[in-house]
Scaffold this motif. Structure first.
Motif, PDB file in Angstrom:
ATOM      1  N   GLY A 165       0.781  -1.229   0.000  1.00 54.63           N
ATOM      2  CA  GLY A 165       0.000   0.000   0.000  1.00 54.63           C
ATOM      3  C   GLY A 165       0.812   1.278   0.000  1.00 54.63           C
ATOM      4  O   GLY A 165       0.366   2.302  -0.536  1.00 54.63           O
ATOM      5  N   TYR A 166       2.002   1.253   0.577  1.00 54.16           N
ATOM      6  CA  TYR A 166       2.816   2.469   0.676  1.00 54.16           C
ATOM      7  C   TYR A 166       3.265   2.951  -0.707  1.00 54.16           C
ATOM      8  O   TYR A 166       3.266   4.140  -0.996  1.00 54.16           O
ATOM      9  CB  TYR A 166       4.030   2.204   1.560  1.00 54.16           C
ATOM     10  CG  TYR A 166       4.957   3.381   1.751  1.00 54.16           C
ATOM     11  CD1 TYR A 166       4.647   4.388   2.662  1.00 54.16           C
ATOM     12  CD2 TYR A 166       6.143   3.484   1.028  1.00 54.16           C
ATOM     13  CE1 TYR A 166       5.510   5.469   2.836  1.00 54.16           C
ATOM     14  CE2 TYR A 166       7.003   4.551   1.203  1.00 54.16           C
ATOM     15  CZ  TYR A 166       6.682   5.543   2.109  1.00 54.16           C
ATOM     16  OH  TYR A 166       7.527   6.609   2.287  1.00 54.16           O
ATOM     17  N   THR A 193      -3.548   6.055  -8.093  1.00 49.80           N
ATOM     18  CA  THR A 193      -3.461   6.879  -6.886  1.00 49.80           C
ATOM     19  C   THR A 193      -2.749   8.210  -7.074  1.00 49.80           C
ATOM     20  O   THR A 193      -2.954   9.128  -6.284  1.00 49.80           O
ATOM     21  CB  THR A 193      -2.737   6.103  -5.770  1.00 49.80           C
ATOM     22  OG1 THR A 193      -1.376   5.853  -6.168  1.00 49.80           O
ATOM     23  CG2 THR A 193      -3.434   4.786  -5.494  1.00 49.80           C
ATOM     24  N   ARG A 200      -6.058   8.992   0.374  1.00 54.10           N
ATOM     25  CA  ARG A 200      -5.075   9.253   1.429  1.00 54.10           C
ATOM     26  C   ARG A 200      -4.549   7.930   1.985  1.00 54.10           C
ATOM     27  O   ARG A 200      -5.305   6.984   2.199  1.00 54.10           O
ATOM     28  CB  ARG A 200      -5.737  10.072   2.542  1.00 54.10           C
ATOM     29  CG  ARG A 200      -4.850  10.419   3.705  1.00 54.10           C
ATOM     30  CD  ARG A 200      -5.492  11.531   4.535  1.00 54.10           C
ATOM     31  NE  ARG A 200      -6.882  11.233   4.888  1.00 54.10           N
ATOM     32  CZ  ARG A 200      -7.231  10.616   6.033  1.00 54.10           C
ATOM     33  NH1 ARG A 200      -6.306  10.232   6.904  1.00 54.10           N
ATOM     34  NH2 ARG A 200      -8.506  10.392   6.297  1.00 54.10           N
ATOM     35  N   ARG A 201      -3.245   7.876   2.188  1.00 49.33           N
ATOM     36  CA  ARG A 201      -2.628   6.717   2.829  1.00 49.33           C
ATOM     37  C   ARG A 201      -2.467   7.005   4.310  1.00 49.33           C
ATOM     38  O   ARG A 201      -2.049   8.098   4.704  1.00 49.33           O
ATOM     39  CB  ARG A 201      -1.250   6.417   2.235  1.00 49.33           C
ATOM     40  CG  ARG A 201      -1.236   6.176   0.745  1.00 49.33           C
ATOM     41  CD  ARG A 201       0.182   5.915   0.253  1.00 49.33           C
ATOM     42  NE  ARG A 201       0.354   6.367  -1.117  1.00 49.33           N
ATOM     43  CZ  ARG A 201       0.259   5.597  -2.190  1.00 49.33           C
ATOM     44  NH1 ARG A 201       0.004   4.314  -2.040  1.00 49.33           N
ATOM     45  NH2 ARG A 201       0.420   6.094  -3.406  1.00 49.33           N
ATOM     46  N   ASP A 214       5.554  -3.122   3.443  1.00 46.84           N
ATOM     47  CA  ASP A 214       4.799  -1.883   3.614  1.00 46.84           C
ATOM     48  C   ASP A 214       3.306  -2.197   3.659  1.00 46.84           C
ATOM     49  O   ASP A 214       2.673  -2.445   2.642  1.00 46.84           O
ATOM     50  CB  ASP A 214       5.127  -0.876   2.515  1.00 46.84           C
ATOM     51  CG  ASP A 214       4.827  -1.371   1.116  1.00 46.84           C
ATOM     52  OD1 ASP A 214       5.198  -2.511   0.818  1.00 46.84           O
ATOM     53  OD2 ASP A 214       4.221  -0.631   0.330  1.00 46.84           O
ATOM     54  N   VAL A 216      -0.331  -0.729   5.021  1.00 42.36           N
ATOM     55  CA  VAL A 216      -0.886   0.564   5.417  1.00 42.36           C
ATOM     56  C   VAL A 216      -2.405   0.527   5.445  1.00 42.36           C
ATOM     57  O   VAL A 216      -3.044  -0.425   5.004  1.00 42.36           O
ATOM     58  CB  VAL A 216      -0.439   1.692   4.459  1.00 42.36           C
ATOM     59  CG1 VAL A 216       1.064   1.811   4.406  1.00 42.36           C
ATOM     60  CG2 VAL A 216      -1.015   1.476   3.065  1.00 42.36           C
ATOM     61  N   GLU A 217      -2.960   1.609   5.963  1.00 42.58           N
ATOM     62  CA  GLU A 217      -4.390   1.898   5.867  1.00 42.58           C
ATOM     63  C   GLU A 217      -4.607   2.829   4.674  1.00 42.58           C
ATOM     64  O   GLU A 217      -3.732   3.634   4.346  1.00 42.58           O
ATOM     65  CB  GLU A 217      -4.885   2.577   7.142  1.00 42.58           C
ATOM     66  CG  GLU A 217      -4.723   1.744   8.402  1.00 42.58           C
ATOM     67  CD  GLU A 217      -5.010   2.548   9.661  1.00 42.58           C
ATOM     68  OE1 GLU A 217      -5.865   2.117  10.452  1.00 42.58           O
ATOM     69  OE2 GLU A 217      -4.383   3.611   9.827  1.00 42.58           O
ATOM     70  N   LEU A 218      -5.782   2.731   4.061  1.00 41.46           N
ATOM     71  CA  LEU A 218      -6.130   3.618   2.960  1.00 41.46           C
ATOM     72  C   LEU A 218      -7.469   4.283   3.260  1.00 41.46           C
ATOM     73  O   LEU A 218      -8.368   3.647   3.822  1.00 41.46           O
ATOM     74  CB  LEU A 218      -6.251   2.836   1.644  1.00 41.46           C
ATOM     75  CG  LEU A 218      -5.035   2.033   1.179  1.00 41.46           C
ATOM     76  CD1 LEU A 218      -5.366   1.274  -0.093  1.00 41.46           C
ATOM     77  CD2 LEU A 218      -3.829   2.937   0.964  1.00 41.46           C
TER      78      LEU A 218
END
Length: 388
Positions: A165-166, A193, A200-201, A214, A216-218
């Protein structure tokens, strides 16, 4: 014991060459940098381009879309070498083995031509976003919505635990195009993206293992995406698309787990041959020999099961229950074998400088992602119950 054994019926000279390339890359260019990547919680972006240069991305995608023109066998070889080298700081499986095949199977010609060549070269990194804070394995209950407004979808919601995700430039997002429906309301939408308003990450997530990966939340806040980014001919096909691809995805997880299991046994065998206890090599003790015999037997069974599943997939015969069996049993057994191997290392097994310690924490997520193992057992049980 190695995964390039001549007893593996599906191996050939071409796959051996690919294995050599993958092994050199992961061992010489990636493994020495794992500690640095773990500290920063992601790999250096140029490694994706480097993997693309070597032909290690989208190996199973046809050449007309820039891919390697291979098959699942090529992807399995790359996966095995990546996991054997304990390089889990970036997911080629997600990028090449999952997202690329969603595009290949369901994308329009324009979508394939636009994204697959870039994915093959490592110019863009791909991820898939299904899991939400309140919806994990049960994808029918996702809350992220994509409401059509003219020629765009307006997407609102959040995703979590997103691998790659990063760095992701292209994300396959599971959304509800019909918020009132369950499975038939799910669709898959591709989002690019870069400079996308409303995208937003979140922070890089602090995990107990796979620290260099990596994850992440999105967040999507009134994010507008062209309707042409819908994956498939019509809305509401997303759940079926996900179910159709899951056997392949779960087999990739089993392939990686089996490779890790064998690495744990190999490392432990080398250690007990050198380590002296009571004036003799640890390997001379019967308990050590018996434990390793048990572990090697389980690793061999896992490899044999994986090979059978690979052959079935190549013939178009791998069904959902069998893939679920491979995923749950091999991931579970890998954790058990690693635990036994760590015990044979004694106190050193608890030190992160020893690979067995990293394997212990890194392998644990295998029983969770790709569908929790409890869900795998439910899938198998339902299939059994349906038999006449």
């Amino acid at each position: 014991m190695t995964f390039e054994s001549s007893s593996r019926a599906w191996m050939n000279a071409e796959l051996d060459m690919l294995r050599d390339t993958a092994r050199r890359f992961f061992e010489t260019e990636c493994a020495p940098r794992q500690a640095d990547w773990a500290k920063q919680q992601h790999i250096d972006r140029e490694m994706w381009s480097r993997a693309g240069e070597l032909g290690l991305l989208c190996a199973g995608i046809p050449e007309q879309y820039g891919g390697g023109g291979g098959s699942f066998l090529h992807e399995a070889v790359i996966c095995e070498e990546q996991m054997r080298a304990l390089v889990n700081s970036f997911s080629i499986n997600v990028h090449s083995g999952i997202v690329a095949h969603y595009l290949l199977a369901y994308g329009t010609e324009a979508q394939k031509q636009s994204w697959l060549p870039k994915m093959t070269r490592g110019e863009i990194v791909a991820a898939i976003a299904m899991t939400e804070p309140g919806a994990g394995t049960d994808l029918q209950r996702i809350k992220t919505t994509a409401i059509r407004d003219g020629d765009h979808y307006v997407i609102n919601g959040a995703k979590t635990f997103i691998t790659n995700g990063y760095h992701a430039d292209l994300i396959c997002v599971a959304v509800k195009t019909d918020p009132q429906a369950k499975a038939k309301g799910v669709s898959l939408v591709m989002i690019e993206t870069r400079d996308l308003p409303g995208f937003r990450r979140g922070k890089l997530l602090d995990k107990i293992g796979q620290h260099g990966q990596d994850t992440v939340e999105l967040f999507f806040d009134d994010m507008r995406v062209p309707v042409g980014n819908l994956l498939g001919e019509e809305e509401g096909r997303g759940f079926a698309q996900l179910m159709q691809q899951l056997p392949r995805e779960r087999l990739l997880l089993a392939v990686g787990s089996a490779a890790t299991m064998q690495r744990a046994v190999d490392d432990t065998l080398a250690y007990v041959r050198e380590r002296n206890v009571f004036g003799a090599p640890l390997m001379s003790l019967q308990n050590t020999r018996f434990k390793l015999a048990e572990c090697q037997t389980q690793a061999t069974i896992a490899r044999t099961f994986v090979d059978d599943c690979i052959a079935k997939l190549a013939r178009g015969e791998l069904d959902v229950p069998t893939a679920a069996m491979a995923k749950w049993w091999i991931s579970q057994t890998t954790c058990q074998v690693i635990d036994e191997c760590l015990q044979l290392h004694g106190g050193y097994g608890y030190m992160n400088e020893y690979p067995i310690a990293r394997m212990y924490t890194d392998a644990r997520v295998g029983r969770i992602y790709g569908g929790a193992n409890e869900v795998m057992k439910e899938i198998i049980a339902r299939a059994m119950d349906q038999k006449v």
